[in-house]
Design an enzyme around this catalytic site. Structure first.
Site, PDB file in Angstrom:
ATOM      1  N   ASN A   1       0.653  -1.171   0.055  1.00  0.00           N
ATOM      2  CA  ASN A   1       0.078  -0.010  -0.195  1.00  0.00           C
ATOM      3  C   ASN A   1       0.880   1.205   0.111  1.00  0.00           C
ATOM      4  OD1 ASN A   1      -2.449  -1.303  -0.325  1.00  0.00           O
ATOM      5  ND2 ASN A   1      -3.016  -0.950   1.987  1.00  0.00           N
TER       6      ASN A   1
ATOM      7  N   HIS B   1       2.787   2.641   2.190  1.00  0.00           N
ATOM      8  CA  HIS B   1       3.235   3.402   3.228  1.00  0.00           C
ATOM      9  C   HIS B   1       3.846   2.055   4.368  1.00  0.00           C
ATOM     10  CE1 HIS B   1      -1.238   2.078   4.707  1.00  0.00           C
ATOM     11  NE2 HIS B   1      -0.515   1.035   4.677  1.00  0.00           N
TER      12      HIS B   1
ATOM     13  N   CYS C   1       2.017   6.562   7.941  1.00  0.00           N
ATOM     14  CA  CYS C   1       3.430   7.125   7.861  1.00  0.00           C
ATOM     15  C   CYS C   1       4.040   6.802   6.529  1.00  0.00           C
ATOM     16  CB  CYS C   1       4.033   6.237   8.863  1.00  0.00           C
ATOM     17  SG  CYS C   1       5.900   6.917   9.155  1.00  0.00           S
TER      18      CYS C   1
END
Lengths: 392, 392
Positions: B269, B271, B306
């Site tokens: 994904n 991240h 993040c």
């Protein structure tokens, strides 16, 4: 060989596997929503069929728990349904079927080099597991344990033609051979299960270290007698004389200092696992290069183990002239040329992409008076093709 | 359920599995020591039985390669021999048999928490894989992909009674349920295959995020229609109202700043994978404490994703009074008390070891003007028993 057995997975509870003294599953009804009393591990230790001799002694309670939980075979196994492994090559090679897991791939869904190295380690250990020679150490045989010896890797070479993708089914073959008087060679081949295409090949050299003195050791006769019947004279990578890897010094282009081993970097031999070294090496290469290139080959020469309190420095240096100059590179390139289909502009390696890029690496422990080498490395890279949806 | 099928692993080459348009293995003789021409992946893309319609078009060459290599089912599967997975619970739950691998354990041969979390992720994805709903994303269904949605975890709670050891065979059950109007709950149970004893249990909550705007989204009707038939009203952890986790500030006892996500921390994904957060959290706890204690429970509340360029700070704070005060701890302790056998001085948890220790955690992104929370956490710990050879 595959026709020689059947039905190995999802065992009925009465299944027993060859040569293992702990048979079958101990039937305990489990229902997550009820308050059924769950047996403790110690109760179980005395309940397994065929383990009644263990049940009478509480002194060996922990030992028997571990034995029941691990079920390390005491005799040679031809098939392990849980590991999806089987003995091949006239009884001495090992093949394991694995699925590339979601956490073994990077953002572009291809397996990372670290994952491949982990799978090499795993299949190697499972090979020893199947042999009936495994003591309760990290691949150590019974004879090695009697002599306080552990395996340490001295050299590793990997070539990756294609990176497996998430969810892909792989077959990993591994086997061992002689390496000089006191060493052992271990090779691997990774193939696509669906197509039979070879994705990666690797070879490594292992020597023995005294677990207490941490010094290298000769191979005792009793250990040679254990492992030499398993030796095959076959090589995953046909290389000429391995070239020396230049030792980098403080003038190296890229330096990453003060790397600190983490608790999670230590393995069962209580030192930093060799796979972690590769992460430190690759992290020192600039992001910009890593984003546009894909590793095609790596050679590692291990010199010294690294403990949890060591502070490590990672150096790397790109080749000045990016044409192919030294023997290691030649050898890597040659292998690519031997599989011409791969280079026929099929989206993997077109004629324009033959050019490869090299880096020399060094990991060392920063000492007060002098530095100590952990591992030297060479990596080879090819340009990523942006048209490839799952390149990484 | 296990009796309903047989012979699923080490398929003969003529095996075909239900609902998948790519059948069988394409037979290509491979011999590592010969120079047999190896077919390229593109050649293979046109050679699979049942894929002749794909073979005529080179435009979709990559797509068909990926399809052939991954073989994501387009219809519901009841069993997957490679993943050693099967559908249970009247057709909607999933069970997978796994062996604890050598690189999933720490120096004391017990699986790390990170490995357990990875296995949770893997079995969750394989559950979706078996359902026939999986699009080519990270667990996203076809309906989610049509709406540019990805899954993000908002809460995770894990309780570990026993840590699995290297080589141990585990059964992992996972299932999903409703969570409010726009969320989904996913639970797991890890059991010893040999004894049926439950080692760990976990529950999590998932919501949907728009892949492009990175904003949370409502669950579209078409997605609800896809997944709600799979919901089961059963819980792995019976918890009362989840307690709030206090937000730490700069006064926290231990602070680890300037943590930098690595390329290997990113997942499909794009991240930082939520499992990596746990590593940052635990690394902030002093070594001395980690050496003598074992994690028994963790609760994570995710607030924000993040990215690779973020700089992260990890804070943690031990409980002032190490008695049990808040609801989360009570809940964790209660679960221990529900399995009294475990506490009967069998080497796992004696009466003297009931005392548990708590830490509160925070990961945040250091901003110029303000910090942004990534995840809050609570961990519970018990003292390690030195008599346990494989405690970690």
């Amino acid at each position: 060989m595959a026709a020689a057995f059947s039905c190995p997975v999802f065992l009925p509870s009465t299944f027993s596997y060859n040569g293992n003294r702990y048979h079958g599953r101990i039937k305990i009804k489990i229902n997550a929503t009820s308050s059924t009393k769950v047996k403790t591990l110690n109760e179980i230790a005395g309940a397994g069929k065929g383990s009644s001799s263990l049940a009478t002694s509480t002194e060996i309670g922990h030992l028997s728990q571990e034995q029941i939980r691990q079920r390390i075979p005491t005799r040679k196994q031809l098939v392990d349904p849980y590991r999806q492994g089987l003995i091949i090559e006239r009884g001495v090679g090992y093949r394991q079927t694995v699925v590339v897991r979601s956490y073994e791939v990077g953002p572009y869904k291809t397996a990372t080099l670290e994952s491949l190295l982990n799978l090499f380690q795993e299949t190697a250990l499972n090979h020893v597991w199947m042999s009936g020679l495994l003591s309760n150490g990290f691949g150590a045989t019974h004879g090695m344990v009697r002599n306080n010896l552990i395996w340490v890797v001295s050299r590793m070479q990997v070539q990756v033609d294609h990176y497996p993708i998430w969810g892909e089914v792989l077959e990993i073959d591994t086997w061992v051979g002689a390496s000089g008087k006191n060493g052992m060679r271990r090779d691997w081949l990774i193939r696509s299960q669906a197509t039979g295409i070879t994705y990666a090949r690797a070879t490594s050299t292992w020597v023995m270290m005294n677990e207490k003195t941490r010094r290298l050791s000769k191979m005792p006769e009793e250990v040679r007698d254990e492992i030499s019947p398993w030796f095959i004279d076959k090589r995953a990578i046909n290389e000429d004389v391995p070239e020396k890897i230049v030792k980098l010094d403080d003038n190296a282009r890229y330096v990453n200092s003060d790397l600190k081993p983490k608790r999670s970097d230590l393995d069962m031999n209580h030192h930093v696992n060799n796979v972690k070294y590769v992460r430190w090496m690759l992290e020192t290469i600039p992001d910009k290069f890593l984003e546009s290139h894909q590793l095609s080959g790596i050679v590692l020469e291990y010199r010294r183990e690294c403990g949890s309190s060591d502070r490590v420095q990672s150096l790397c240096q790109p080749d000045e002239d990016e044409t192919l100059t030294n023997g290691v590179e030649q050898s890597l390139l040659k292998n690519m040329i031997l599989t011409p289909g791969i280079m026929e502009g099929n989206g993997y390696l077109g004629p324009l992409d033959v050019k490869s890029y090299g880096y020399t690496h060094l990991l060392q422990i920063k000492g007060d008076s002098k530095n100590e080498e952990i591992v030297r490395g060479r990596t080879r890279w090819r340009k990523k093709l942006s048209t490839l949806p799952y390149s990484s």
